[in-house]
Scaffold this active site. Structure first.
Site, PDB file in Angstrom:
ATOM      1  N   GLY A 130       0.838  -1.191   0.000  1.00  0.00           N
ATOM      2  CA  GLY A 130       0.000   0.000   0.000  1.00  0.00           C
ATOM      3  C   GLY A 130       0.871   1.238   0.000  1.00  0.00           C
ATOM      4  CB  SER A 131       2.194   3.346   2.780  1.00  0.00           C
ATOM      5  OG  SER A 131       0.946   3.707   3.320  1.00  0.00           O
ATOM      6  CD  GLU A 362      -6.056   8.797  -6.059  1.00  0.00           C
ATOM      7  OE1 GLU A 362      -5.253   9.671  -6.405  1.00  0.00           O
ATOM      8  OE2 GLU A 362      -6.998   8.411  -6.774  1.00  0.00           O
TER       9      GLU A 362
HETATM   10  N1  COS Z   1       6.679  12.778  -9.907  1.00  0.00           N
HETATM   11  C1  COS Z   1       7.664  12.174 -10.622  1.00  0.00           C
HETATM   12  N2  COS Z   1       8.669  11.477 -10.028  1.00  0.00           N
HETATM   13  C2  COS Z   1       8.649  11.397  -8.680  1.00  0.00           C
HETATM   14  C3  COS Z   1       7.667  11.999  -7.892  1.00  0.00           C
HETATM   15  C4  COS Z   1       6.647  12.725  -8.558  1.00  0.00           C
HETATM   16  N3  COS Z   1       5.679  13.322  -7.866  1.00  0.00           N
HETATM   17  N4  COS Z   1       7.922  11.748  -6.596  1.00  0.00           N
HETATM   18  C5  COS Z   1       9.031  11.011  -6.549  1.00  0.00           C
HETATM   19  N5  COS Z   1       9.480  10.798  -7.821  1.00  0.00           N
HETATM   20  C6  COS Z   1      10.683  10.087  -8.212  1.00  0.00           C
HETATM   21  C7  COS Z   1      11.884  10.702  -7.504  1.00  0.00           C
HETATM   22  O1  COS Z   1      12.414  11.755  -8.276  1.00  0.00           O
HETATM   23  C8  COS Z   1      12.840   9.545  -7.413  1.00  0.00           C
HETATM   24  O2  COS Z   1      13.509   9.396  -8.667  1.00  0.00           O
HETATM   25  P1  COS Z   1      15.001   8.813  -8.744  1.00  0.00           P
HETATM   26  O3  COS Z   1      14.954   7.410  -8.311  1.00  0.00           O
HETATM   27  O4  COS Z   1      15.379   8.971 -10.188  1.00  0.00           O
HETATM   28  O5  COS Z   1      15.832   9.670  -7.823  1.00  0.00           O
HETATM   29  C9  COS Z   1      11.912   8.340  -7.230  1.00  0.00           C
HETATM   30  O6  COS Z   1      10.636   8.732  -7.738  1.00  0.00           O
HETATM   31  C10 COS Z   1      11.813   7.905  -5.784  1.00  0.00           C
HETATM   32  O7  COS Z   1      11.220   8.981  -5.069  1.00  0.00           O
HETATM   33  P2  COS Z   1      11.206   9.083  -3.508  1.00  0.00           P
HETATM   34  O8  COS Z   1      12.621   8.999  -2.987  1.00  0.00           O
HETATM   35  O9  COS Z   1      10.409  10.284  -3.127  1.00  0.00           O
HETATM   36  O10 COS Z   1      10.448   7.791  -3.052  1.00  0.00           O
HETATM   37  P3  COS Z   1      10.240   7.296  -1.601  1.00  0.00           P
HETATM   38  O11 COS Z   1      10.328   5.834  -1.689  1.00  0.00           O
HETATM   39  O12 COS Z   1      11.069   8.009  -0.598  1.00  0.00           O
HETATM   40  O13 COS Z   1       8.771   7.777  -1.188  1.00  0.00           O
HETATM   41  C11 COS Z   1       6.426   7.609  -1.099  1.00  0.00           C
HETATM   42  C12 COS Z   1       7.726   7.357  -1.830  1.00  0.00           C
HETATM   43  C13 COS Z   1       6.268   6.981   0.271  1.00  0.00           C
HETATM   44  C14 COS Z   1       6.153   9.095  -1.023  1.00  0.00           C
HETATM   45  C15 COS Z   1       5.511   6.920  -2.063  1.00  0.00           C
HETATM   46  O14 COS Z   1       5.816   5.540  -2.072  1.00  0.00           O
HETATM   47  C16 COS Z   1       4.085   7.138  -1.821  1.00  0.00           C
HETATM   48  O15 COS Z   1       3.522   8.158  -2.223  1.00  0.00           O
HETATM   49  N6  COS Z   1       3.412   6.140  -1.194  1.00  0.00           N
HETATM   50  C17 COS Z   1       2.014   6.136  -1.099  1.00  0.00           C
HETATM   51  C18 COS Z   1       1.485   5.377  -2.259  1.00  0.00           C
HETATM   52  C19 COS Z   1       0.084   5.648  -2.489  1.00  0.00           C
HETATM   53  O16 COS Z   1      -0.350   6.784  -2.557  1.00  0.00           O
HETATM   54  N7  COS Z   1      -0.678   4.580  -2.672  1.00  0.00           N
HETATM   55  C20 COS Z   1      -2.021   4.654  -3.013  1.00  0.00           C
HETATM   56  C21 COS Z   1      -2.138   4.136  -4.387  1.00  0.00           C
HETATM   57  S1  COS Z   1      -3.474   4.491  -5.207  1.00  0.00           S
HETATM   58  S2  COS Z   1      -4.957   4.630  -5.136  1.00  0.00           S
END
Ligand code: COS
Length: 384
Positions: A130-131, A362
């Protein structure tokens, strides 16, 4: 002072009328019957609301994100089940294809998605994922001329009705998030199946599915972007998806407020309308403030998107605030309505049940806080 242009006002009024005439009258029945209404989703498409921010050459209306948000707010006020259709089809699926799709993929999928003839779904979440969205168990393995996909997806809105599924899969576990890929998978492919999820607290008029991909084979042309782009595609989709959820929640706040003001002026106790009691006005004032604040945050996020400026943090702020505000306003609205708010003669108990999922999907409120905290401190508290 932010003011709407004449065109935005007209679009907002048209959406309001459409929602009042065609969405609101059906919302309670769909909720009671626990039935997704595909014909109404099609009407939403015919109105041009599913392709609002998509270019006209692909069947969209070429509206800016700010104006799209105004439409989503109105639909969210009417029925979150229909707002979910917009969030999924437009924000998660169409916006991803616009940004990451090849010309061929755009021509193949966007026109049908924009009219509502083709519904799409977004297959990121899994039973154990999920997260921690990069930790996918679904695997994509290279085969001659294409890919073979195995895995399962969970809590997928529209999964039983979609003709197209955006499926995120791992191609090389050692690469972690850099191994993820996104595929545009026709749901009639061999090995693809879906099952309805029952027993939800709210969003009963929305379709929610569990997907299974058992050796589903797709050609190379189904890959969107490059191998390794999957996580970025998912995150950029969520930048748009979270915006639409937030806008829809402003609609729930406004609907809760409108219903409460009307009821409080009509209902009398102690020989006075209950609107004249200070403690009732306090609840109404709280709803007013939260509605206005949520709308302001959504408008700011939309404006940033239209300027092409970074908006991930501001979108998380809007999503966090608006979703929590929607739960709160719907809860206060039930309180204003008393016993009448506990049954579905009024929309407020449905607002409350439908709002509840928005602080979960989301990206939970906790994930939004961690995104905001990281942006403001520069310290990543996501991974202890
Ligand atoms: N747009 C484009 N690229 C993005 C981005 C965005 N908004 N946010 C992050 N990225 C890219 C980063 O630039 C990074 O790229 P590189 O690997 O080239 O450096 C990569 O993605 C990893 O980003 P980040 O370090 O921010 O990832 P994390 O693992 O630290 O954090 C979270 C990710 C926890 C924020 C993410 O997994 C998340 O949003 N989880 C919740 C998921 C969710 O909403 N689930 C519900 C699904 S749907 S209904």
């Amino acid at each position: 002072m932010i003011s709407l242009t004449d065109e935005q006002r007209l679009i907002q009024e048209t959406a309001r009328e459409f929602v009042d005439n065609e969405v609101v009258p059906k919302a309670r029945d769909s909720d009671r019957a626990q039935r997704f209404d595909p014909e109404l989703a099609r009407r939403v498409g015919e109105m041009g609301y599913l392709g609002a921010p998509v270019a006209e050459e692909y069947g969209g209306r070429d509206l800016d994100y700010f104006t799209y948000g105004l439409i989503v707010e109105e639909i969210g006020r009417g029925d979150s089940a229909m707002r979910t259709v917009v969030s999924v089809v437009t924000s998660l699926v169409c916006s991803s294809i616009v940004r990451w799709g090849s010309e061929e993929q755009k021509q193949q999928w966007l026109p049908g998605l924009c009219t509502g003839e083709t519904l799409g779904c977004f297959g990121l979440t899994e039973p154990d994922t999920g997260s921690d969205a990069s930790n996918l168990k679904t695997r994509a393995e290279k085969v001659d001329g294409g890919w073979r996909i195995n895995g399962g997806k969970m809590w997928i809105s529209l999964g039983n009705y979609a003709k197209l599924a955006m499926i995120f899969a791992q191609t090389d576990p050692e690469k972690k998030h850099k191994g993820l890929a996104c595929f545009l998978v026709p749901t009639d492919a061999d090995g693809f199946s879906s099952q309805e999820i029952h027993g939800k607290l709210g969003l009963k008029g929305s379709d929610t599915a569990e997907l299974s991909l058992d050796g589903v084979e797709v050609p190379d042309s189904a890959l969107m972007g490059q191998v390794g782009d999957g996580f970025k595609i998912a995150m950029s989709a969520l930048d748009s998806g979270r915006y639409s959820v937030a806008a829809g929640c402003v609609g729930i706040c406004q609907g809760s407020l409108d219903a409460s003001v009307a009821y409080a002026k009509e209902r009398t106790q102690f020989n006075r309308p209950i609107a004249s009691f200070q403690l009732v006005q306090e609840m109404i004032a709280d709803m007013v403030v939260q509605t206005e604040a949520a709308r302001g945050l959504v408008w700011r996020a939309g404006w940033l998107k239209d300027q092409g400026k970074p908006s991930t943090t501001e979108t998380s702020i809007a999503k966090l605030y608006a979703t929590e505000a929607a739960v709160n306003c719907a809860d206060r609205a039930i309180q204003v309505h008393g016993g009448s708010g506990y049954v579905d003669d009024h929309p407020v108990e449905r607002y409350w049940r439908d709002a509840r999922v928005t602080t979960l999907y989301e990206g939970t409120s906790q994930i939004q806080k961690l995104i905001i905290g990281r942006a403001y401190t520069g310290i990543n508290a996501l991974i202890p």
